[in-house]
Design an enzyme around this catalytic site. Structure first.
Site, PDB file in Angstrom:
ATOM      1  N   ARG A   1      -3.191   3.071 -21.272  1.00 47.23           N
ATOM      2  CA  ARG A   1      -4.378   2.351 -20.785  1.00 47.23           C
ATOM      3  C   ARG A   1      -5.642   3.173 -21.059  1.00 47.23           C
ATOM      4  O   ARG A   1      -6.433   2.838 -21.933  1.00 47.23           O
ATOM      5  CB  ARG A   1      -4.216   2.037 -19.282  1.00 47.23           C
ATOM      6  CG  ARG A   1      -5.201   0.989 -18.762  1.00 47.23           C
ATOM      7  CD  ARG A   1      -6.576   1.529 -18.436  1.00 47.23           C
ATOM      8  NE  ARG A   1      -6.574   2.531 -17.372  1.00 47.23           N
ATOM      9  CZ  ARG A   1      -7.638   3.249 -17.038  1.00 47.23           C
ATOM     10  NH1 ARG A   1      -8.776   3.086 -17.668  1.00 47.23           N
ATOM     11  NH2 ARG A   1      -7.557   4.163 -16.085  1.00 47.23           N
ATOM     12  N   ASP A   2      -5.848   4.251 -20.330  1.00 49.72           N
ATOM     13  CA  ASP A   2      -7.082   5.041 -20.467  1.00 49.72           C
ATOM     14  C   ASP A   2      -7.211   5.582 -21.889  1.00 49.72           C
ATOM     15  O   ASP A   2      -8.311   5.616 -22.472  1.00 49.72           O
ATOM     16  CB  ASP A   2      -7.055   6.200 -19.453  1.00 49.72           C
ATOM     17  CG  ASP A   2      -8.436   6.671 -19.045  1.00 49.72           C
ATOM     18  OD1 ASP A   2      -9.346   6.645 -19.885  1.00 49.72           O
ATOM     19  OD2 ASP A   2      -8.618   7.088 -17.887  1.00 49.72           O
TER      20      ASP A   2
ATOM     21  N   HIS B   1      -7.433  11.856 -10.696  1.00 45.07           N
ATOM     22  CA  HIS B   1      -7.577  11.402 -12.079  1.00 45.07           C
ATOM     23  C   HIS B   1      -8.699  12.220 -12.716  1.00 45.07           C
ATOM     24  O   HIS B   1      -9.862  12.014 -12.419  1.00 45.07           O
ATOM     25  CB  HIS B   1      -7.909   9.899 -12.045  1.00 45.07           C
ATOM     26  CG  HIS B   1      -8.140   9.258 -13.367  1.00 45.07           C
ATOM     27  ND1 HIS B   1      -7.201   8.457 -13.978  1.00 45.07           N
ATOM     28  CD2 HIS B   1      -9.200   9.269 -14.213  1.00 45.07           C
ATOM     29  CE1 HIS B   1      -7.675   7.999 -15.133  1.00 45.07           C
ATOM     30  NE2 HIS B   1      -8.905   8.475 -15.287  1.00 45.07           N
TER      31      HIS B   1
ATOM     32  N   HIS C   1     -10.656  14.058 -16.084  1.00 42.80           N
ATOM     33  CA  HIS C   1     -10.927  14.074 -17.524  1.00 42.80           C
ATOM     34  C   HIS C   1     -11.277  15.499 -17.935  1.00 42.80           C
ATOM     35  O   HIS C   1     -11.858  16.262 -17.173  1.00 42.80           O
ATOM     36  CB  HIS C   1     -12.038  13.082 -17.871  1.00 42.80           C
ATOM     37  CG  HIS C   1     -11.531  11.672 -17.942  1.00 42.80           C
ATOM     38  ND1 HIS C   1     -11.267  11.033 -19.133  1.00 42.80           N
ATOM     39  CD2 HIS C   1     -11.191  10.800 -16.972  1.00 42.80           C
ATOM     40  CE1 HIS C   1     -10.801   9.822 -18.886  1.00 42.80           C
ATOM     41  NE2 HIS C   1     -10.741   9.637 -17.578  1.00 42.80           N
TER      42      HIS C   1
ATOM     43  N   CYS D   1     -13.737   6.162 -20.594  1.00 43.47           N
ATOM     44  CA  CYS D   1     -14.209   4.814 -20.273  1.00 43.47           C
ATOM     45  C   CYS D   1     -15.257   4.387 -21.297  1.00 43.47           C
ATOM     46  O   CYS D   1     -16.283   5.049 -21.444  1.00 43.47           O
ATOM     47  CB  CYS D   1     -14.801   4.790 -18.871  1.00 43.47           C
ATOM     48  SG  CYS D   1     -15.541   3.192 -18.480  1.00 43.47           S
TER      49      CYS D   1
ATOM     50  N   ASN E   1      -8.618  12.368 -21.017  1.00 45.75           N
ATOM     51  CA  ASN E   1      -8.055  12.807 -19.740  1.00 45.75           C
ATOM     52  C   ASN E   1      -7.475  14.207 -19.858  1.00 45.75           C
ATOM     53  O   ASN E   1      -7.237  14.717 -20.945  1.00 45.75           O
ATOM     54  CB  ASN E   1      -6.915  11.870 -19.325  1.00 45.75           C
ATOM     55  CG  ASN E   1      -7.388  10.471 -19.061  1.00 45.75           C
ATOM     56  OD1 ASN E   1      -7.802   9.771 -19.973  1.00 45.75           O
ATOM     57  ND2 ASN E   1      -7.338  10.064 -17.816  1.00 45.75           N
TER      58      ASN E   1
HETATM   59  N1  COA Z   1      -9.283 -11.077 -17.947  1.00 44.25           N
HETATM   60  C1  COA Z   1      -9.545 -12.025 -18.875  1.00 44.25           C
HETATM   61  N2  COA Z   1     -10.644 -12.801 -18.873  1.00 44.25           N
HETATM   62  C2  COA Z   1     -11.521 -12.604 -17.868  1.00 44.25           C
HETATM   63  C3  COA Z   1     -11.307 -11.635 -16.884  1.00 44.25           C
HETATM   64  C4  COA Z   1     -10.145 -10.849 -16.937  1.00 44.25           C
HETATM   65  N3  COA Z   1      -9.885  -9.882 -16.048  1.00 44.25           N
HETATM   66  N4  COA Z   1     -12.336 -11.656 -16.031  1.00 44.25           N
HETATM   67  C5  COA Z   1     -13.181 -12.602 -16.457  1.00 44.25           C
HETATM   68  N5  COA Z   1     -12.685 -13.186 -17.579  1.00 44.25           N
HETATM   69  C6  COA Z   1     -13.297 -14.257 -18.359  1.00 44.25           C
HETATM   70  C7  COA Z   1     -13.800 -15.379 -17.483  1.00 44.25           C
HETATM   71  O1  COA Z   1     -12.773 -16.310 -17.264  1.00 44.25           O
HETATM   72  C8  COA Z   1     -14.907 -15.918 -18.310  1.00 44.25           C
HETATM   73  O2  COA Z   1     -14.359 -16.693 -19.370  1.00 44.25           O
HETATM   74  P1  COA Z   1     -15.111 -17.985 -19.951  1.00 44.25           P
HETATM   75  O3  COA Z   1     -16.401 -17.472 -20.506  1.00 44.25           O
HETATM   76  O4  COA Z   1     -14.161 -18.479 -20.972  1.00 44.25           O
HETATM   77  O5  COA Z   1     -15.305 -18.854 -18.771  1.00 44.25           O
HETATM   78  C9  COA Z   1     -15.525 -14.696 -18.939  1.00 44.25           C
HETATM   79  O6  COA Z   1     -14.464 -13.728 -18.979  1.00 44.25           O
HETATM   80  C10 COA Z   1     -16.706 -14.140 -18.166  1.00 44.25           C
HETATM   81  O7  COA Z   1     -16.354 -13.969 -16.809  1.00 44.25           O
HETATM   82  P2  COA Z   1     -17.213 -13.113 -15.780  1.00 44.25           P
HETATM   83  O8  COA Z   1     -16.574 -13.215 -14.452  1.00 44.25           O
HETATM   84  O9  COA Z   1     -18.676 -13.528 -15.913  1.00 44.25           O
HETATM   85  O10 COA Z   1     -17.002 -11.652 -16.285  1.00 44.25           O
HETATM   86  P3  COA Z   1     -18.027 -10.641 -16.966  1.00 44.25           P
HETATM   87  O11 COA Z   1     -18.288 -11.010 -18.355  1.00 44.25           O
HETATM   88  O12 COA Z   1     -19.188 -10.386 -16.045  1.00 44.25           O
HETATM   89  O13 COA Z   1     -17.121  -9.304 -16.994  1.00 44.25           O
HETATM   90  C11 COA Z   1     -15.420  -7.941 -16.008  1.00 44.25           C
HETATM   91  C12 COA Z   1     -16.688  -8.735 -15.775  1.00 44.25           C
HETATM   92  C13 COA Z   1     -15.049  -7.248 -14.725  1.00 44.25           C
HETATM   93  C14 COA Z   1     -14.318  -8.913 -16.429  1.00 44.25           C
HETATM   94  C15 COA Z   1     -15.653  -6.937 -17.155  1.00 44.25           C
HETATM   95  O14 COA Z   1     -16.837  -6.225 -16.907  1.00 44.25           O
HETATM   96  C16 COA Z   1     -14.506  -5.960 -17.330  1.00 44.25           C
HETATM   97  O15 COA Z   1     -13.436  -6.339 -17.762  1.00 44.25           O
HETATM   98  N6  COA Z   1     -14.704  -4.689 -17.011  1.00 44.25           N
HETATM   99  C17 COA Z   1     -13.682  -3.660 -17.110  1.00 44.25           C
HETATM  100  C18 COA Z   1     -14.008  -2.751 -18.226  1.00 44.25           C
HETATM  101  C19 COA Z   1     -12.955  -1.701 -18.350  1.00 44.25           C
HETATM  102  O16 COA Z   1     -11.812  -1.954 -18.630  1.00 44.25           O
HETATM  103  N7  COA Z   1     -13.375  -0.432 -18.202  1.00 44.25           N
HETATM  104  C20 COA Z   1     -12.521   0.691 -18.390  1.00 44.25           C
HETATM  105  C21 COA Z   1     -11.537   0.888 -17.316  1.00 44.25           C
HETATM  106  S1  COA Z   1     -12.284   1.495 -15.832  1.00 44.25           S
HETATM  107 ZN    ZN Z   2     -10.143   7.736 -16.766  1.00 46.09          ZN
END
Ligand code: COA
Ligand code: ZN
Length: 302
Positions: free
Chosen positions: A12-13, A203, A205, A236, A245
Site C-alpha cells: 500500500r504505502d 508508522h 518514514h 504519501c 517508510n
Molecule cells: N473509492 C472509489 N471511488 C470513490 C471513493 C473511494 N474511496 N470515494 C469517492 N469516490 C468517487 C465518488 O463516488 C465520486 O464519483 P463520481 O464522480 O463518479 O460520482 C468521485 O469519486 C468524487 O467523490 P468525492 O466524495 O467528491 O471525493 P473527492 O474527489 O473529494 O476525493 C477522497 C476524496 C477521500 C476519495 C480522496 O481525496 C482520496 O482518495 N484520498 C486518499 C488519498 C490517499 O490514498 N493518500 C495516501 C494514503 S494516506
Molecule cells: Zn506512510
C-alpha cells in the site's frame, strides 16, 4: 523475551508512491513471499479512486488473494465511507483510516478537515456490524507536516483520544519523516497516558534517516506494533517531500539482533525482497541489512 508485530505496508504505502506500476500477478507473488517469510499482518492496498492512485485499482482482487493465505491479517486503507464499504465488501480483516493532525495535509489528502474526517471514521465505525472488520485510526502527520510545518502535540492527543472512542486501535504516523526519538518518546507517552492500550501502532518514514532510531525509541516506550515497508518504498503522494517508510528488512534485523522476536525469517525476507525487485525492476530499493547480508554466526531471537 519480548515480541513485536511488524505490519508490512509496502503493497500500500510503498506502491502508492512508486514511479512504476507493479502488475497484479506480481503483487500477489510478492504478498505470498511476505507471508512465507512470516509477516502476519500485511497492508495490501487502499480503496481510493483509481483516478487518484491508479496503482491501487486492483486492491479488491489483492485483498481476495491475500485472504487465502493462512494466518495473515489482511489490512486495507480507506479514506472515506465509500472506501470503507469497498474494503468491507472485499473482505479486509482490518481497515485503517488516515486522520491527519495537520489541517492542510488533511485537506490535500482526503479533501476534508480533520474534524470532518473524524466524523467519517465515526460513521464507518457505527455502520460496522458484529463480526465486522477491525478499525484503526492512524493520526497522520503526528510529528510535523511539510505543508503546515509544526503540528501541535495537543492536537495529536485530542485526535487520538477522539479516535480511541470509536476505533479498535490508534496509531501515530510520521507521514513525512519529521520525527526524532525524543519527540517520539514524549508523544507516545502522552498519548498512552490519554488512551492506554488503544495506542498500538507506530508508522515511521525514513525520510531523514531516523526511521530505526524512532522505532527503537517507540519500542522503549512500550510500542509493540510497527509498520514498515520492504525496500524502503513509500510515501504519501499528497504530502510534498514524503519518501519511504522505515525499511522492513532493517527493522526486523535490528529487533532480531536485540533478541526481540518478530516471527519473521530474515533469509526468507530477503527472498521476498528479490520477488519485489522482480515485480518492480525499475524502482530503486533501499536497505542495509539485505545488501550487507547477515553477520557471520548471526542468531535470530529465540
Ligand atoms: N473509492 C472509489 N471511488 C470513490 C471513493 C473511494 N474511496 N470515494 C469517492 N469516490 C468517487 C465518488 O463516488 C465520486 O464519483 P463520481 O464522480 O463518479 O460520482 C468521485 O469519486 C468524487 O467523490 P468525492 O466524495 O467528491 O471525493 P473527492 O474527489 O473529494 O476525493 C477522497 C476524496 C477521500 C476519495 C480522496 O481525496 C482520496 O482518495 N484520498 C486518499 C488519498 C490517499 O490514498 N493518500 C495516501 C494514503 S494516506
Ligand atoms: Zn506512510
Amino acid at each position: 523475551m519480548s515480541e513485536i508485530l511488524i505490519c508490512e505496508v509496502g503493497p500500500r504505502d510503498g506502491l502508492q508512491n512508486a514511479k512504476h506500476r507493479m502488475p497484479t500477478a506480481a503483487k500477489k507473488r510478492w504478498i505470498d513471499a511476505l507471508a512465507a517469510a512470516g509477516l502476519r499482518e500485511i497492508e495490501v492496498g487502499s480503496f481510493v479512486p483509481p483516478r487518484l492512485i491508479p496503482a491501487m485499482a486492483d486492491t479488491a482482487e489483492i485483498v481476495a488473494h491475500a485472504r487465502t493465505l493462512p494466518g495473515v491479517k489482511v489490512v486495507a486503507l480507506a479514506p472515506n465511507l465509500k472506501g470503507f464499504e469497498r474494503a468491507v465488501a472485499a473482505g479486509a480483516h482490518k481497515i485503517t483510516f488516515p486522520v491527519s493532525a495537520s489541517r492542510l495535509h488533511s485537506e490535500a489528502n482526503v479533501h476534508m478537515t480533520p474534524e470532518q474526517m473524524l466524523a467519517e471514521v465515526r460513521q464507518c465505525a457505527a455502520l460496522r456490524g458484529a463480526g465486522g472488520p477491525e478499525i484503526e485510526g492512524a493520526v497522520s502527520t503526528a510529528f510535523g507536516c511539510t505543508l503546515q510545518g509544526e503540528v501541535p502535540e495537543d492536537e495529536v492527543v485530542r485526535l487520538a483520544a477522539a479516535l480511541a472512542r470509536c476505533c479498535d486501535a490508534v496509531a501515530l504516523a510520521d507521514t513525512v519523516g519529521y520525527a526524532n526519538p525524543a519527540q517520539v518518546k514524549r508523544l507516545f507517552r502522552r498519548v498512552r497516558g490519554e488512551i492506554g492500550d488503544k495506542l498500538e501502532g507506530a508508522h515511521f518514514h525514513n525520510t531523514r534517516g531516523l526511521g530505526l532510531a524512532n522505532a527503537l525509541a517507540a519500542w522503549e516506550e512500550g510500542v509493540r506494533a510497527f509498520d514498515a515497508s520492504m525496500g524502503g518504498l513509500g510515501g504519501c503522494p499528497f504530502a510534498p517531500g514524503a519518501s519511504g517508510n522505515v525499511i522492513t528488512e532493517d527493522l526486523v534485523y535490528m529487533f532480531e539482533a536485540m533478541g526481540v522476536r518478530t516471527g519473521i525469517d530474515l533469509e526468507k525476507l530477503f527472498a521476498a525482497r528479490a520477488v519485489l525487485v522482480e515485480g518492480l525492476p525499475e524502482e530503486p530499493v533501499y536497505g542495509h541489512a539485505a545488501l550487507a547480508g547477515l553477520p557471520k554466526g548471526f542468531r535470530a531471537a529465540a
